[in-house]
Design a protein around this motif. Sequence first.
Motif, short mmCIF file in Angstrom:
data_model
loop_
_atom_site.label_atom_id
_atom_site.label_comp_id
_atom_site.label_asym_id
_atom_site.label_seq_id
_atom_site.Cartn_x
_atom_site.Cartn_y
_atom_site.Cartn_z
N THR A 7 -13.64 -4.82 -3.75
CA THR A 7 -12.33 -4.91 -3.09
C THR A 7 -11.52 -6.00 -3.78
O THR A 7 -12.02 -7.11 -3.97
N ARG A 13 -0.51 0.69 -6.23
CA ARG A 13 -1.53 0.05 -5.40
C ARG A 13 -2.64 1.04 -5.06
O ARG A 13 -3.83 0.68 -5.03
N ARG A 31 0.80 -1.23 0.00
CA ARG A 31 0.00 0.00 0.00
C ARG A 31 0.83 1.28 0.00
O ARG A 31 0.28 2.37 -0.18
N ASP A 37 -6.53 0.40 -5.79
CA ASP A 37 -7.50 0.39 -4.69
C ASP A 37 -8.55 1.48 -4.86
O ASP A 37 -9.74 1.25 -4.58
#
Length: 306
Positions: free
Chosen positions: A217, A204, A199, A208
């Motif tokens: 998700t 990422r 993250r 996301d």
Amino acid sequence: MMRAHRGSVDMRRLRYFVAVCDHGGFSRAAQATGIAQPALTRQIQTLEQELGHALFARNGRNAVPTEVGTFLLRHARTHLDGLDEVIHRLRRAYDTTPDPVTLGVCPTIAPMFLVPLQEALQSCAPGLSVIEAYSGDLRTLMQAGRIDLSLSYFPSDATGLHARCLLTERLVLATHRTDCRGPLPLADLRDFRLILPTRVHQLRRIIDEAAARRGITLLPAVELDSLASVKQLLSDARGGFATILPHRSVSAEAAAGELTLCALSDPLMVRDIALIQPAAPPRPLPVGLTAMIEAQADLLRSEMGP
């Protein structure tokens, strides 16, 4: 409460402390600052002894500032930034010979610019130094004054930065499977064993945020930042892995028949590549350096097509 040692505090330790706060842990901070993790840990322990207070609550691989640590972070950052600004002003005012330029670049962006421009960049900026690191680490290095400009993902928060978008590149699903047919909606990616970056990686965050906008998700089977390691896992058909990467970073493997690339239908699945400098005041760069980089971006954009 620890017993504080009297005397001044080493400024380097304060910078290490800020780095651990920014990266949320000792291992990531060690990688960003270029110091071995055991040495970084000793520096923070020494700082805690000097101040007489614990600065972090350690939770596995993460490190969260204590109340004292939060207080120190708030004030230390302001003073360190001010000191860096004084040094920059001094150099601009009194240095007669320019320092060599340091360019930061993300691993997946480096081949797009450094390889075709290698000789030209050295001719334009003799002594050019290049630091390859992930987008978040490049920002930290720029804030610390260790790099002059970077080729990176366009920052989601450009505070304190001057960012100019050079080109937009589509993201694709890369897999060893031959039955993959695109373009795929994001919801279909839940059927794959995904390798995704951690993250702290801007890629990422793009993935996301796009998934969250679609109300889904995407849970990775593996979190991995190293591009070489990701490709190695993908090459083993037994693992059945897939990943999401910029098209150009896996185009050679696709051309060689080693990977299958599937287009993604979601318009949010793109990355913006930017040329980034400190907002104020950026150090003067060699004449023609940014123009050369922008010209390469124009060439890449024309190759990508509409």
